[in-house]
Design a protein around this motif. Structure first.
Motif, short mmCIF file in Angstrom:
data_model
loop_
_atom_site.label_atom_id
_atom_site.label_comp_id
_atom_site.label_asym_id
_atom_site.label_seq_id
_atom_site.Cartn_x
_atom_site.Cartn_y
_atom_site.Cartn_z
N GLY A 166 18.17 16.29 -12.99
CA GLY A 166 17.74 16.20 -14.36
C GLY A 166 19.50 17.34 -13.71
O GLY A 166 20.25 17.15 -15.21
N GLN A 167 19.22 18.37 -13.29
CA GLN A 167 20.03 20.07 -13.59
C GLN A 167 21.21 19.94 -13.08
O GLN A 167 21.96 19.73 -13.14
N TYR A 168 21.46 18.22 -12.08
CA TYR A 168 22.72 18.08 -11.38
C TYR A 168 23.32 16.76 -11.97
O TYR A 168 23.91 16.63 -11.18
N GLN A 169 22.94 16.24 -12.36
CA GLN A 169 23.27 14.88 -13.53
C GLN A 169 25.35 15.48 -13.59
O GLN A 169 24.71 16.08 -14.08
N GLY A 170 26.12 14.81 -13.60
CA GLY A 170 27.41 15.01 -13.79
C GLY A 170 27.82 16.18 -13.23
O GLY A 170 29.04 17.04 -13.54
N HIS A 207 13.25 17.21 -16.29
CA HIS A 207 12.92 18.52 -15.35
C HIS A 207 11.24 18.47 -14.94
O HIS A 207 10.97 16.99 -14.86
N ALA A 208 10.92 19.48 -14.00
CA ALA A 208 10.77 19.68 -13.04
C ALA A 208 9.00 19.74 -13.51
O ALA A 208 7.82 19.87 -13.27
N GLY A 209 8.80 20.10 -14.94
CA GLY A 209 7.29 20.27 -15.08
C GLY A 209 6.93 19.21 -16.74
O GLY A 209 5.91 19.23 -16.78
N ASP A 233 4.67 21.51 -8.81
CA ASP A 233 5.99 20.48 -10.16
C ASP A 233 6.27 20.19 -9.33
O ASP A 233 6.36 19.47 -8.23
N LEU A 234 7.84 19.78 -9.64
CA LEU A 234 9.08 18.12 -9.88
C LEU A 234 10.48 19.03 -9.03
O LEU A 234 10.84 18.53 -9.10
#
Length: 780
Positions: free
Chosen positions: A557-561, A601-603, A523-524
């Motif tokens: 994306g989970q690290y944005q902001g 997202h990773a998936g 996955d990513l």
């Protein structure tokens, strides 16, 4: 070495005769074994490697005896410079010896073509490690790519190399694929423009370029290397094939390499529809088709469409593969047996032979008195010229994804924590085909280092911020290992004014890295324990600059902001450390644009921006949202640009006409910078589903502070064509909307243009480029 003075000049060596007459005379003079010898190759030295630099490398070990292999001559010499850590002088001497043997000891005295890899620079010891191809793509700069390829071509030609196995024109369809780093991204027009620039850079300097991997290789199931390709013919025609067609028709490339994969059950190495019908009959290609390493034998060993090596050779030869690389496994005795049994016509051998010999004639290898001199055994493969190109390429490729608080450019802090597994390892800046990553690991007892001097991010940051106190903690390895270093990394972060957190990949081969050939991803997510490291550092509360150094886009994306800034570098090469430090300090104004999306997202794979409406968002019918964190074409700067007044030269054009789209771009910031002006088109209503938007033109423009320019794109209706329901390329009447901006993000427009007339079918050549003209205005 020269032709023996005791051998009188033959008709085919006479440069005053027409090329066709010379080839006719030579082919008529050749025995069948001599003909087959020219369709094969010899790879010396790979048998001492402790690992693999090619898939199933062990199969090549059956035919490595030099005297036995070249009794009748040989077509290609494989990787004389790129198999072991040899100096330029030693490589030149080896070329002289091998060519001298061929000239003096075989009846015909025909030299071989010498081929090498050059996917991130000349894959040889001590050569400049340029950024990887995905980084070239982030520059959106065909001129710089051409300059780099020209430098490569001159270096290789100077030491007796004739043929380069590059560029990769595979269009990315799934970011999990290990070879994403070798590609020029996910948009076929961007790949076409930069790939053809690379081809011309090599070809203009006497090196035969090779398109890889024709075709479909990057669209394998689940992104697994060599996995089957199940893709409809429309998608194949509109997204996979255009870069290859462009490099053939526009770039006049002289070599093509087959894909390992099978497409809908037909291995490409045995597919005459692709290798002959499309490539030659439809597109007019006249060069050589060379097999990817072992691809002919794989028809028997892997695809199982042949029962013997001879049957594999017969299939490949009939399909259109002219020359077997890297060693002669099937095109030697196995093919000879098929010919003698009457199961293969000699005319097929002569067809391939003429193509191989025509290139040798072009290279001067068939001329009377041919000499391998002069060769430059004192050449500096990592010259100041090369490093300057590598520096500019690295600086232009770095993408500033996010800078929400304006932390960057970084004002000199008192204390900086440099954290992460990519922080103090310069080899994390190199692609899998860079010599230090590709070959040096196969020689564990070699103590000569990696052959070049390259700063890690840590050392570059210490130079860039000389007055600051710089702490370092890796935190965890790139992959595997444990989190025993996590506490030290968090402590270093908590004690600093600012944190630079470098995460990502280390390239390798066949599972020996996290990116590269045979290094596909489940996955990513960032590899290994890096996600835990990022979370822990972010929770320290210190301003954190997240730097992703990778061969593919990872889900950020989970690290944005949450991160103070996010920077993306796609394997920026030996000058990558200094380039990144320069971007962080502001010495370099970032100008790279994403040639792929950065997933949220990773998936949510596979997905690229070239998706039809139902592939772009969930529309409320799925709980999975593929919307990326950062879109294709995105990239920030330390200045600001406005795009204004997009207009068309006509509100309607005929389906055979052209329209000019002009936009004003203005630098509204306080410093000069490069902007990549991107033109997109959308087809609101069509007879088949179409991408929501698609890049059809771009121009990289430097603007001083306050300066503006008009950028005009000439769009021929051919550029709006697509593969219709009957699988023919068509231009349909109807409305087309144009925008300038970044896909899925900010646009100026749309401007609508109506195509009028009847649906037009395109057969044969078509307009494949969107010329751009930049007219600078005065500084405000």
């Amino acid at each position: 070495m020269t032709t023996s003075p005791n051998k009188p000049m033959t008709t085919w060596q006479d440069r005053d005769l027409k090329a066709s007459d010379r080839l006719d005379a030579l082919i008529a003079d050749m025995s069948l074994p001599e003909k087959l010898a020219q369709l094969g190759s010899v790879w010396l030295g790979f048998d001492v490697l402790t690992g693999e630099v090619a898939p199933m490398q062990n199969v090549f070990g059956r035919h490595v005896s030099w005297p036995e292999s070249v009794q009748e001559g040989v077509g290609h010499l494989t990787r004389v410079f790129g198999t072991g850590p040899v100096t330029a002088a030693a490589g030149v001497q080896r070329v002289r010896e091998l060519q001298g043997t061929l000239v003096a000891s075989t009846r015909l005295g025909i030299p071989a073509v010498v081929h090498e890899e050059c996917l991130t620079g000349f894959t040889t010891f001590g050569a400049t490690v340029y950024p990887t191809a995905l980084a070239w793509a982030a520059t959106f700069d065909p001129g710089l790519v051409h300059e780099m390829a020209s430098a490569l071509g001159r270096d290789m030609a100077a030491v007796g190399v004739h043929h380069a196995l590059a560029p990769v024109l595979d269009v990315v369809r799934d970011y999990r694929w290990g070879r994403v780093e070798e590609t020029l991204g996910e948009d076929p027009y961007l790949v076409s423009q930069l790939g053809t620039a690379y081809v011309r850079g090599l070809e203009d300097n006497g090196i035969i370029a090779t398109l890889k991997h024709f075709a479909g290789y990057s669209a394998s199931k689940a992104a697994r290397n060599h996995a089957p390709v199940s893709m409809g013919p429309r998608e194949f025609a509109d997204y996979i094939l255009p870069p290859f067609e462009h490099a053939v028709r526009v770039g006049r490339v002289r070599s093509v390499m087959n894909s390992y994969a099978d497409v809908d059950g037909i291995p490409v190495a045995s597919d005459p529809a692709l290798l002959t019908g499309l490539l030659r009959d439809a597109w007019g290609f006249t060069g050589t088709v060379v097999s990817d390493y072992g691809a002919v034998a794989f028809l028997q060993l892997m695809h199982r469409v042949a029962g013997t090596e001879g049957e594999a050779a017969a299939l490949a030869l009939a399909a259109g593969i002219d020359l077997e690389l890297p060693s002669t496994l099937c095109y030697g005795q196995p093919l000879l047996a098929e010919l003698e049994a009457g199961r293969v016509e000699e005319a097929l051998v002569d067809r391939a032979l003429r193509r191989v010999l025509a290139q040798k004639l072009e290279l001067g290898l068939l001329d009377a008195g041919w000499s391998s001199e002069p060769l430059d055994e004192g050449i500096d493969f990592d010259s100041a010229r090369n490093r300057d190109i590598a520096r500019r390429m690295a600086e232009s490729s770095i993408v500033l994804l996010e800078n929400p608080t304006g932390l960057l450019p970084l004002q000199t802090p008192q204390r900086i924590a440099i954290v992460g597994p990519c922080a103090d390892d310069a080899q994390t800046f190199f692609g899998c085909y860079a010599f230090p990553n590709h070959v040096i690991p196969m020689y564990p007892d070699f103590d000569g280092g990696i052959g070049i001097v390259a700063d890690s991010l840590l050392s570059a940051m210490r130079l860039e911020f000389g007055s600051a106190e710089v702490d370092y903690a890796p935190g965890c390895p790139v992959s595997g290992g444990d989190l025993s270093g996590l506490d030290a990394a968090v402590d270093a972060a908590a004690a600093a004014d600012v944190v630079v957190l470098a995460v990502g990949d280390r390239a390798g081969l066949f599972g020996g890295g996290t990116s590269g050939e045979g290094c596909d991803a489940e996955d990513l997510s960032l590899p290994g324990h890096q996600p835990e490291l990022v979370e822990a550092v972010l929770q320290s509360g210190r301003p954190t600059i997240l730097v992703a150094v990778s061969g593919r886009p990872y889900a950020l994306g989970q690290y944005q902001g949450r991160a103070a800034a996010i920077v993306q570098a796609f394997f920026p090469g030996e000058e990558g450390g200094k380039a990144l430090a320069g971007v962080i300090s502001g010495r370099v104004n970032p100008s790279g644009k994403l040639p792929v999306e950065v997933p949220r997202h990773a998936g949510t794979q596979p997905h690229t921006y070239l998706a039809a409406p139902l592939g772009q968002d969930s529309h409320g019918v799925s709980n999975l949202d593929p919307t990326p964190a950062f879109s294709f074409g995105h990239g920030l700067s330390y200045t600001s640009f406005d795009h204004e007044n997009l207009r068309a030269s006509a509100v309607e054009i005929d389906v055979v006409g052209s329209v000019e789209l002009t936009v004003t771009v203005r630098n509204t910031g306080a410093r000069g910078g490069d902007e990549v002006v991107q033109l997109y088109a959308s087809d609101p209503v069509a007879t088949v589903t179409r991408p929501v938007t698609q890049l059809i033109g771009f121009a990289r423009v430097w603007l001083d502070a306050g300066e503006s320019a008009e950028v005009s794109f000439t769009v021929h209706s051919d550029r709006l064509s697509f593969t219709g329901r009957t699988l023919e390329r068509i231009v349909e009447p109807g409305e087309v909307k144009f925008r300038v901006g970044t896909a899925g993000s900010t646009f100026v427009g749309p401007v609508a243009v109506q195509l009028t007339g009847e649906t037009r079918t395109i057969r044969g050549e078509r307009v494949m480029d969107t010329p751009a003209v930049v007219r600078h205005a005065s500084t405000a």
